[in-house]
Design an enzyme around this catalytic site. Structure first.
Site, PDB file in Angstrom:
ATOM      1  N   ILE A 145       0.815  -1.218   0.000  1.00 20.52           N
ATOM      2  CA  ILE A 145       0.000   0.000   0.000  1.00 20.52           C
ATOM      3  C   ILE A 145       0.842   1.259   0.000  1.00 20.52           C
ATOM      4  O   ILE A 145       0.313   2.347   0.013  1.00 20.52           O
ATOM      5  CB  ILE A 145      -0.977   0.026   1.203  1.00 20.52           C
ATOM      6  CG1 ILE A 145      -0.223  -0.225   2.505  1.00 20.52           C
ATOM      7  CG2 ILE A 145      -2.093  -0.969   1.021  1.00 20.52           C
ATOM      8  CD1 ILE A 145      -1.076  -0.067   3.737  1.00 20.52           C
TER       9      ILE A 145
ATOM     10  N   SER B 199       5.229   2.962  -0.342  1.00 17.63           N
ATOM     11  CA  SER B 199       6.662   2.770  -0.217  1.00 17.63           C
ATOM     12  C   SER B 199       7.261   4.127   0.044  1.00 17.63           C
ATOM     13  O   SER B 199       6.654   5.156  -0.240  1.00 17.63           O
ATOM     14  CB  SER B 199       7.244   2.162  -1.485  1.00 17.63           C
ATOM     15  OG  SER B 199       7.082   3.066  -2.552  1.00 17.63           O
TER      16      SER B 199
ATOM     17  N   LYS C 203       5.209  -2.092   7.965  1.00 15.02           N
ATOM     18  CA  LYS C 203       6.270  -1.379   7.257  1.00 15.02           C
ATOM     19  C   LYS C 203       7.534  -2.205   7.338  1.00 15.02           C
ATOM     20  O   LYS C 203       8.001  -2.533   8.422  1.00 15.02           O
ATOM     21  CB  LYS C 203       6.447  -0.019   7.925  1.00 15.02           C
ATOM     22  CG  LYS C 203       7.451   0.860   7.253  1.00 15.02           C
ATOM     23  CD  LYS C 203       7.355   2.279   7.782  1.00 15.02           C
ATOM     24  CE  LYS C 203       6.034   2.925   7.452  1.00 15.02           C
ATOM     25  NZ  LYS C 203       6.113   4.341   7.131  1.00 15.02           N
TER      26      LYS C 203
ATOM     27  N   ASP D 276      10.755  14.861   8.679  1.00 10.50           N
ATOM     28  CA  ASP D 276      10.276  14.570   7.332  1.00 10.50           C
ATOM     29  C   ASP D 276       8.770  14.815   7.244  1.00 10.50           C
ATOM     30  O   ASP D 276       8.012  13.942   6.867  1.00 10.50           O
ATOM     31  CB  ASP D 276      10.632  13.129   6.945  1.00 10.50           C
ATOM     32  CG  ASP D 276      10.599  12.916   5.430  1.00 10.50           C
ATOM     33  OD1 ASP D 276      10.466  13.904   4.687  1.00 10.50           O
ATOM     34  OD2 ASP D 276      10.696  11.750   4.991  1.00 10.50           O
TER      35      ASP D 276
END
Ligand SMILES: *[C@@H]1O[C@H](CO)[C@@H](O)[C@H](O)[C@H]1NC(C)=O
Ligand SMILES: *[C@@H]1O[C@H](CO)[C@@H](O)[C@H](O)[C@H]1NC(C)=O
Ligand SMILES: *[C@@H]1O[C@H](CO)[C@@H](O)[C@H](O)[C@H]1NC(C)=O
Ligand SMILES: *[C@@H]1O[C@H](CO)[C@@H](O)[C@H](O)[C@H]1NC(C)=O
Ligand SMILES: *[C@@H]1O[C@H](CO)[C@@H](O)[C@H](O)[C@H]1NC(C)=O
Ligand SMILES: *[C@@H]1O[C@H](CO)[C@@H](O)[C@H](O)[C@H]1NC(C)=O
Ligand SMILES: *[C@@H]1O[C@H](CO)[C@@H](O)[C@H](O)[C@H]1NC(C)=O
Ligand SMILES: *[C@@H]1O[C@H](CO)[C@@H](O)[C@H](O)[C@H]1NC(C)=O
Length: 866
Positions: free
Chosen positions: A515, A517, A537, A632
């Site tokens: 789902i 990357s 993940k 991030d």
């Protein structure tokens, strides 16, 4: 409404019948008994609007069970009782004197009274919110029933830290039992004999807004709130449908509920714990609770080698089949320690893969023990009644004072082994001959059989695990023989649930549905055996080597719970594999919704996302023990759930990443386009770095497009102002660096030009202006000038006025803008660099690192020393 009209009619007649007036005040030298006020159901005091009454009632129509209570009249619900543990007979008296309230039985023996008061009582008043108050001559409160709650809180009542609710034994016995509800500095919780079994913050309906220190809890028309700073800060809230009357109650089952009352009756709005098997004593002592996942109904049984306690011994519970063995009894202060030590204890196994409610809320007594040493630890303490042993981590939990029910685990990675402490019967002289023979006989037969069964089970588990691992290794192309069962001897407190590789492979159907990357690797959808959907993940780009370092980081991340942060449910660190298991967000990431082809996000949703994201970041930055800088922040890392609830993902992971081995950018994290200038100057990275990225995201939320994309003329925002934009910031190529365009429109006060054209004007000028101003404040070049995320939240919520960005701190955008148009021309033919995924327009990323760097440098040079 109907009931309000109805009540005055009754009371118009009743006073005539008993010739006593019912008011909200009663003055000393007043004595009441149920018999005296029988005509009125024992009531002698009413609040002004007759919403509440104080009465001597016999709620269960039982002999000798009269209580002095405050009752909510429309629902006929007792909200407080004075003598819950000391009921009196129908002839018992309630005496209001200048010393307070006292309750005496027929013989004049005192059963209950208010504590010693500061001064003489002038009046007793029942207020309109149900508070019974003793007042002195100057109307100062001497005592209030709200300060001594029983098992219920009502709207208007504040429930401070340090107060407890105790459940009643049953609906037919008001006396207090040992389930308690209390509010602590950061949470509300349920306890059973000091063992926590539920926390409000863990409920999916509870939203954590702040980590300020809680002062009290309130209940009002819109929900349940834990408040701090004299009610100015909401720490945790449970938002409920609007209702004028509701109560929070610790039920006799041990569950905390919130119910609202209307003409249609009671509606239960909240319950915790939801799962009955989480209630400590649901199946009695050592009882095994099994939740049937299909019917959702719990059932009780006993573990093997136990049988049900005969009903005559009181309640449900289990005791050893072997009659000569008894469960150890709790500490008895009158018993000498010596006696305890000399007693020979042994341990009866409760089986493998079971759960105990208190384990989730307590720390192990020791780490890195083995089973015998853990048992020896328990034998040394008379209060210890049993142990749970985490086979993987070697953690040793001691269960003290009370042993509750156990639960069949729904997860097959649960590696808890449970044992109860037992003693050979303490009353051997009373054994009859038959039972005496039973012991050795039973032991002779049972021990070898159970031993054999355990060995068989262990072998089976081991065999299954091996088989599974083999299959996965082949699938993952990672056939290293070292990767077989690898257990760690260390334990890190607060580590979330540990999954095995095979379990995650099973959950994700061998990593079938990808789902997403990102910089870390790939994300797969998975379904756990208990039907929860998760995102798994798989980290490929791992920087830190050691499993322990990894786990230390995971323990930090796993302990961060906030409604706007994606919850880490568990992890897997097996061989060289590192996987993280997150809660699943059914609407995917913000970039897909924002830049995708689907229906445009409505303005209100965008605003909510802006607020939610700000709250999540503010929570990360505020943490005093572990302040976390995300590093991030970008739309790809903001995930959406059902009703546009925004949650930030990937926080705390920047430490785990492999450093880029490229000179200047060794410490660089994050994604171009959202990177603050300080990344490029090697100046300190702080939470203000995230604030910058947030500002960039905010601009994209407003405009519905990437800050750095090419834009063709025919797509330009309509009308005359787009020409202004082009002349100043775009070249003939139709390139726009949106932050610069935003700055220009801000200077001209034309905020609506910035809103996503797909919204076709369904925005408000004020709110667009607010978001743009905040965004520009956030992207100021000088980190110190950027607001903190706390301030951003307050500005968004209107708590503090909007501040204006400083022009000189935004000039760098003009240089970025110019470099951008040039760089884009170069990148047109050079798309093999890193590309930010965008379904509609797969365009080159904002700028390559070096271009960005040069553009930054030129801005430095031009702006000169400051
Ligand atoms: C009593 O009821 C009246 C009318 O419903 C309302 O206006 C008033 O505020 C109530 N009094 C109190 C003390 O709540
Ligand atoms: C009520 O209480 C006061 C003070 O304790 C006492 O003097 C009085 O006798 C009591 N009255 C009755 C009827 O018990
Ligand atoms: C005390 O307060 C009540 C209700 O607010 C009021 O009716 C009463 O007059 C007050 N008495 C005094 C002495 O202030
Ligand atoms: C609750 O605990 C107290 C002390 O721990 C005990 O005296 C009391 O009997 C208990 N009540 C019930 C209902 O178990
Ligand atoms: C309930 O209390 C909360 C927290 O103080 C507050 O924000 C909310 O407005 C209150 N609701 C009502 C209807 O008063
Ligand atoms: C709390 O708020 C109340 C009313 O808003 C005020 O009277 C009181 O002084 C405040 N207390 C503190 C400690 O700030
Ligand atoms: C605890 O001590 C009391 C005496 O204080 C005694 O009657 C009781 O039997 C003891 N209980 C146990 C379990 O030893
Ligand atoms: C517990 O762990 C040991 C290795 O530390 C292993 O040999 C044993 O089989 C495990 N026991 C169970 C019941 O899984």
């Amino acid at each position: 409404m109907g009931s309000l009209l109805f009540i005055p009619v009754i009371f118009f007649f009743l006073p005539l019948a008993s010739s006593i007036s019912y008011t909200e005040f009663i003055y000393p030298n007043f004595v009441a008994s149920n018999i005296k006020f029988a005509d009125n159901g024992g009531a002698f005091l009413f609040s002004r609007n007759k919403t509440y009454k104080a009465a001597i009632v016999n709620p269960l129509a039982k002999e000798g069970s009269f209580y002095f209570c405050v009752t909510h009249v429309p629902s006929n619900t007792i909200i407080w009782s004075a003598n819950r543990n000391d009921p009196v007979s129908s002839t018992g008296n309630v005496n209001i004197s200048s010393k307070g309230i006292s309750i005496t039985d027929r013989d004049g023996n005192l059963r209950w009274s208010t504590p010693q008061l500061q001064s003489a009582v002038y009046a007793l008043r029942l207020t309109e919110i149900g508070n019974l108050v003793l007042l002195d001559r100057s109307n100062v409160s001497l005592w209030e029933s709200f300060h001594y709650p029983t098992d219920t809180i009502v709207v208007g009542q504040s429930f401070p830290v340090g107060t407890v609710l105790l459940s009643s034994i049953s609906s037919s016995d008001l006396s207090s039992s040992n389930y308690s509800f209390s509010v602590a500095a950061s949470d509300a919780m349920l306890e059973w004999y000091g063992q926590i079994y539920w926390k409000l913050s863990m409920d999916p309906n509870a939203f954590i807004n702040s980590n300020a220190v809680v002062e009290y809890m309130i209940l009002n028309a819109t929900g349940l709130y834990l408040l701090a700073h004299n009610s100015s800060v909401v720490v945790i809230e449970v938002v409920l449908p609007h209702s004028d009357f509701r109560i929070a109650k610790l039920e006799s089952t041990g569950q905390f509920t919130v119910k609202s009352f209307s003409s249609a009756g009671w509606t239960q709005e909240f319950i915790g714990p939801v799962d009955s098997c989480q209630i400590p004593f649901f199946c009695g002592q050592v009882g095994l609770c099994n939740e049937d996942s299909a019917t959702n109904s719990p059932s009780c049984s006993c573990p093997s080698s136990f049988h049900t306690v005969p009903p005559s011994l009181g309640g449900w519970g289990c005791k050893p089949i072997d009659h000569s063995i008894v469960l150890a009894s709790p500490c008895n202060s009158s018993r000498g320690g010596e006696e305890i030590k000399s007693a020979a204890f042994s341990y009866l196994s409760l089986g493998y893969g079971i759960e105990y409610f208190a384990i989730d809320f307590s720390e192990p007594a020791r780490y890195g023990e083995n089973i015998p040493s853990c048992q020896a630890l328990c034998s040394k303490e008379c209060s210890c009644l049993g142990i749970f042993y985490g086979n993987t981590s070697g953690s040793c939990y001691m269960i003290k004072d009370r042993f509750g029910s156990i639960r069949q685990s729904s997860s097959f990675v649960n590696d808890l082994l449970g044992y109860v402490k037992v003693q050979v019967g303490s009353t051997p002289p009373r054994f009859n001959g038959e039972e005496k023979h039973n012991f050795p006989l039973a032991a002779l037969i049972l021990l070898p059989i159970s031993g054999f069964l355990i060995l068989l089970t262990l072998y089976f588990l081991w065999w299954r695990r091996r088989l599974f691992l083999k299959r996965i290794q082949i699938k993952l192309g990672n056939v290293s023989s070292r990767a077989s069962v690898e257990l760690d001897a260390f334990f890190i407190p607060g580590l979330p649930r540990r999954f095995s590789l095979e379990e995650l492979a099973a959950a994700t159907d061998n990593f079938k549905v990808q789902i997403g990357s990102g910089g870390f690797g790939s994300v797969f959808k998975g379904i756990l055996p208990d039907k929860t959907v998760v995102a798994v993940k798989k980290i490929t780009n791992l920087g830190i080597e050691g499993k322990k370092e990894f786990c230390t980081e995971i323990a930090v991340i796993g302990n961060i719970h906030h409604t706007n942060l994606v919850k880490l449910k568990g992890f897997c660190a097996q061989a060289r594999e590192r996987l993280l298991v997150y809660e699943y967000m059914n609407r995917g990431s913000l970039d897909r919704t924002l830049f995708g082809n689907g229906p445009a996000l409505e303005w209100q949703e965008r605003y909510d996302i802006a607020v939610g994201t700000a709250r999540g970041l503010s929570y990360l930055h505020r943490g005093c023990e572990h302040k976390i800088i995300h590093c991030d922040v970008k739309p790809e890392n903001i995930l959406l759930h059902d009703s546009s609830q925004a949650k930030i993902s990937d926080f705390g992971l920047s430490k785990l990443l492999a450093p880029e081995q490229s000179g200047l950018f060794t410490t660089m994290r994050g994604t171009r386009g959202y990177l603050a200038p300080e990344w490029l100057t090697n100046s300190a990275i702080s939470e203000k770095t995230d604030v910058y990225s947030y500002g960039m995201v905010l601009l994209e939320v407003v405009s519905g497009r990437k800050n750095c994309t090419t834009r063709s003329h025919d797509h330009s925002l309509d009308g005359s102002d787009s020409s202004g934009c082009q002349s100043s910031s775009s070249t003939g190529l139709g390139l726009v660096y949106f932050p610069l365009f935003a700055l220009e429109m801000h200077e001209q006060g034309k905020y609506l030009e910035l809103a996503d054209p797909r919204l076709e004007g369904r925005v408000t000028y004020e709110e667009v202006k607010k978001l743009v101003c905040i965004a520009l404040c956030c992207v100021q070049e000088e980190p110190a000038l950027r607001p903190s995320m706390d301030t951003v939240v307050s500005m968004l919520e209107g708590g503090i006025p909007l501040s204006q960005p400083r022009n000189e701190s935004l000039n760098f955008l003009r240089f970025y803008g110019r470099r951008f148009t040039e760089a884009s021309t170069i990148e047109e033919g050079n798309r093999n660099g890193s590309v930010i995924y965008s379904p509609t327009n797969a365009l080159p990323s904002c700028m390559s690192g070096s271009n960005y760097f040069f553009s930054y440098m030129s801005s430095q040079q031009v702006s000169g020393p400051r």
